[in-house]
Enzyme design. Structure first.
Site, mmCIF file in Angstrom:
data_model
loop_
_atom_site.group_PDB
_atom_site.id
_atom_site.type_symbol
_atom_site.label_atom_id
_atom_site.label_comp_id
_atom_site.label_asym_id
_atom_site.label_seq_id
_atom_site.Cartn_x
_atom_site.Cartn_y
_atom_site.Cartn_z
ATOM 1 N N GLU A 1 0.853 -1.295 -0.202
ATOM 2 C CA GLU A 1 -0.052 0.063 0.120
ATOM 3 C C GLU A 1 0.909 1.173 0.135
ATOM 4 O O GLU A 1 0.213 2.465 0.655
ATOM 5 C CB GLU A 1 -0.931 0.084 1.172
ATOM 6 C CG GLU A 1 -1.931 -0.982 1.083
ATOM 7 C CD GLU A 1 -3.300 -0.795 1.940
ATOM 8 O OE1 GLU A 1 -3.066 -0.193 2.944
ATOM 9 O OE2 GLU A 1 -4.296 -1.425 1.695
ATOM 10 N N GLU B 1 -6.782 -7.717 -0.835
ATOM 11 C CA GLU B 1 -7.388 -7.538 0.409
ATOM 12 C C GLU B 1 -8.840 -6.660 0.083
ATOM 13 O O GLU B 1 -9.045 -6.090 -0.824
ATOM 14 C CB GLU B 1 -6.569 -6.460 1.486
ATOM 15 C CG GLU B 1 -5.394 -6.884 1.676
ATOM 16 C CD GLU B 1 -4.571 -5.975 2.700
ATOM 17 O OE1 GLU B 1 -5.400 -5.131 3.472
ATOM 18 O OE2 GLU B 1 -3.154 -5.654 2.769
#
Ligand code: GAL
Length: 735
Positions: free
Chosen positions: A375, A448
């Site tokens: 991320e 995710e």
């Protein structure tokens, strides 16, 4: 380091730390500090600690190395009082040559371990949503080698043709040799009864050499259904040296394209969960068996085909098990959102890429290398380097890199995206084009979803647990129906300890489909029910079957997550009908699942009406009864149910296994709101990891016992007694 000329030196170290100077004898895997289950200050393990051990050297002609499989976060080795350079990076192995520092006889090894959150080492520098528990938490090895030895073997191959099960394989192994002087060596490798001999002039230092290629016909291929592994033995012979090593190889034809992942031409939709490698009380320090057990839970119990090792390289014992049971793996470098400008931090990222690929090249389960910090933002300079390095070390796998925003620069082979768009509303997943912002097709997968958008405790009320399950189910269903998404990997498998910046204020993120003790929440049944009924009949009505648990006293609809063909509901032994997967019994948003749940929406009764027993009966496609789940109207606490993963533990090393305990009624159903505790007593050479007295959490709990490492083959016993008087005894053979 892959040579067979090694011994494990994990037993019997002396340990102390900056807060506690008394030395204690410990065995590795070791956590520098035992942590409570929750509500602890994470600073307690962010300390400097010390490990020492005497090792014996018998032969002064050998080159001696120590290999540390995992030490958090950095360490400095001292050999006989002499300091060697610092090793950085808590998730990768470190091999250190100590030949010049040792003598024949006894030698003192002293390791200073820095488990602080060092800004010069990823994942640190900003906040991180997990804890990086300290200590020498993976095994330590001593190698005694000749001048020239096998450092590594990258078993590169190409499947030339195949019929899905057997294939013609071109083997093109690359050997990495470490030698003190230029010399001529013979390398013989043995694969599937073929002996291949290569003579090479090796240069001083550590270098790679291609071995003679060979084509083998009729090789049984590796797949998730048939994870066939083969042993490859390698021998090195020269005038000065002799060495041998063994590796395991699985041959599979892997293609990751924009329209699918194909293993041996079979299209596989990834359905998986993320895994953190942490456990209650001991953090990261769990031995081989426990690492393997996690892989078994994910593949055999939950029926997943994929795990993402979030957010760092995990134990090789875990990865070996993934190979052996056919669980696909996404592996990635350590890091969490933050990219530092610090030069040494950035160099460490490259070291992590190299160490990860060199350690794990031969695992057929690994399908891609994650070469971005999870991320993180775009960083063309850094990620061009990580991608190039990964391709140079392994041109057989695509790279990936997990991002969480649209239109991030794609330098990798796969665009991997954390898509948290589903918040219970209409949006389930974004489409590929929206996320990649590219007008051409690229391999795209979701790495995710769910997680912090809907944290759910095992002790939460039924409605919350059901909605948690449905969110996982909706995303997996949506993914199944979208050919442009190669798969979805949910956040996450197990609850985990975290920093105070995250979680429920108690240092836990309740994001798992199982709790930290690996006990299931309803969401785990979404996955489990997708299994083939031939493997296991799954019949899980998501209900606590009680009148007063949901709002308004309503019990239905009940989502039955099952792989049965149809379900009959009986109330008080009277049939209320057979529910098939017909429109009126299906939730449209879940229709993409292989086995969408059967939604039973029948009489709700009224508040004040009398309550009844229920039975859900499962039928297969031939209308045979294959399963049944009964619920009592009058639920009483009848017993505890105890299950143990292994009834054997090694006693010559630290070994451990898990024992689960459930408070149950007469039908074997868990009592989610029981208020009871258990006392655990052990007899013989075993110990409980953590506390000997535990409360049930949501009707169940688990604990691990470990062997004492006394090399005393014997029988040990465990007595579990609940405060309410239910008692069970187990035996463990120490072998
Ligand atoms: C993601 C992150 C994970 C975890 C998750 C919680 O953003 O990558 O590590 O924090 O959120 O939902």
């Amino acid at each position: 380091m892959i040579s067979n000329n090694k011994i494990c030196i994990s037993n019997n170290w002396q340990y102390f730390n900056e807060n506690e100077s008394n030395k204690v004898t410990i065995n590795i895997p070791h956590n520098n500090v035992n942590v409570p289950y929750s509500y602890f200050d994470e600073k307690i393990y962010q300390i400097i600690s010390y490990y020492e051990k005497n090792i014996n050297i018998e032969n002064d002609k050998k080159r001696i190395f120590l290999k540390f499989d995992g030490v958090m976060t950095a360490f400095t080795l001292y050999v006989n009082g002499k300091k060697l350079s610092e090793q950085r990076g808590g998730y990768i192995p470190h091999s250190i040559e100590i030949t010049d520092y040792v003598k024949v006889g006894e030698n003192k090894i002293f390791v200073e371990v820095d488990s602080t959150e060092r800004n010069d080492i990823p994942p640190f520098g900003y906040v991180v949503d997990y804890l990086t528990f300290g200590g020498i938490y993976r095994d330590v090895w001593k190698y005694e080698l000749d001048n020239t030895f096998i450092k590594n073997l990258f078993f590169k191959y190409e499947i030339l043709e195949h019929n899905g099960t057997y294939g013609k394989v071109k083997c093109m192994p690359i050997i990495q040799v470490d030698c003190l002087n230029d010399e001529n060596i013979d390398i013989i490798y043995n694969i599937l009864n073929n002996k291949v001999d290569t003579n090479i002039n090796v240069k001083k230092g550590v270098n790679r050499y291609n071995l003679n290629e060979i084509i083998i016909e009729n090789v049984e291929l590796w797949s998730i259904e048939n994870p066939k592994m083969n042993l490859c033995n390698v021998t090195l012979i020269s005038d000065t040296s002799k060495d041998n090593a063994s590796i395991n190889v699985g041959f599979r034809d892997l293609k990751i394209l924009h329209n699918g992942i194909f293993i041996n031409n079979e299209k596989i939709k990834l359905m998986g969960l993320n895994r953190h490698q942490s456990f209650p009380y001991v953090g990261y320090a769990m031995p081989k068996r426990v690492q393997e057990e996690d892989a078994i839970i994910l593949k055999e119990e939950l029926g997943l085909n994929t795990v993402r090792c979030s957010h760092y390289p995990q134990s090789t014992y875990f990865l070996d098990k993934c190979d052996n049971i056919g669980l696909l793996v996404l592996e990635e470098i350590p890091g969490w959102q933050h990219i530092s400008k610090d030069e040494s931090w950035r160099n460490q990222v490259l070291d992590d890429v190299k160490a990860m690929i060199e350690r794990d090249y031969n695992h057929p389960s690994i399908i891609t290398w994650g070469v971005r910090i999870n991320e993180s933002g775009d960083d063309e300079e850094l990620y061009t380097k990580t991608n190039n390095l990964a391709k140079e070390l392994d041109d057989t796998r695509l790279t990936s890199g997990v991002r969480c925003y649209e239109g991030s620069q794609l330098l990798e082979g796969i665009y991997t995206m954390n898509d948290f768009v589903h918040n219970g509303g209409e949006d389930i997943l974004r489409n590929r084009k929206t996320c990649t912002n590219l007008d051409y097709s690229v391999p795209y997968m979701v790495t995710e979803f769910c997680g912090h958008i809907y944290p759910t405790k095992k002790i939460d009320c039924e409605e919350k647990l059901v909605e948690h399950a449905l969110r996982h189910a909706r995303v997996q269903s949506c993914c199944k129906l979208d050919d442009e998404i190669l798969g979805a990997i949910g956040w996450c498998a197990f609850d985990y300890n975290t920093h105070f910046d995250f979680g429920s204020g108690d240092r836990i993120c309740y994001h798992g489909v199982m709790d930290m003790f690996r006990m299931p929440k309803f969401a785990s049944y979404v996955y489990k029910s997708q299994k083939d009924i031939k493997k296991e009949v799954v019949l899980e009505p998501l209900t606590y079957w009680s009148r007063g648990e949901k709002q308004m006293g309503i019990v239905f609809p009940i989502y039955v997550f099952t792989n049965c063909n149809s379900i009959e509901l009986k109330l008080n032994n009277i049939s209320k009908g057979i529910f098939k997967r017909e429109k009126q019994n299906l939730d449209e948003k879940l229709s993409g699942l292989n086995n969408p749940p059967i939604v039973i929406n029948t009489i709700n009764g009224e508040w004040g009406a009398s309550w009844t027993d229920a039975e859900f009966i499962g039928y297969d496609e031939n209308n045979n009864i294959v399963g049944s789940k009964k619920f009592c109207a009058s639920v009483t606490y009848e017993d505890i149910k105890v299950d143990m993963y292994s009834n054997e533990l090694y006693c010559d090393r630290l070994d451990a296994t898990r024992i689960s305990v459930k408070a149950i009624d007469k039908e074997g159903n868990i009592l989610p709101f029981i208020s009871d505790s258990i006392d655990i007593e052990v007899y013989g050479d075993i110990e409980v990891i953590g506390l000997n007295r535990l409360n049930f959490i949501g009707g169940s709990i688990a604990f691990w016992v470990k062997s004492k490492v006394l090399n005393n083959k014997s029988t040990a016993a465990i007595k579990i007694k609940s405060f309410y008087g239910y008692e069970k005894k187990l035996e463990i053979n120490l072998i």
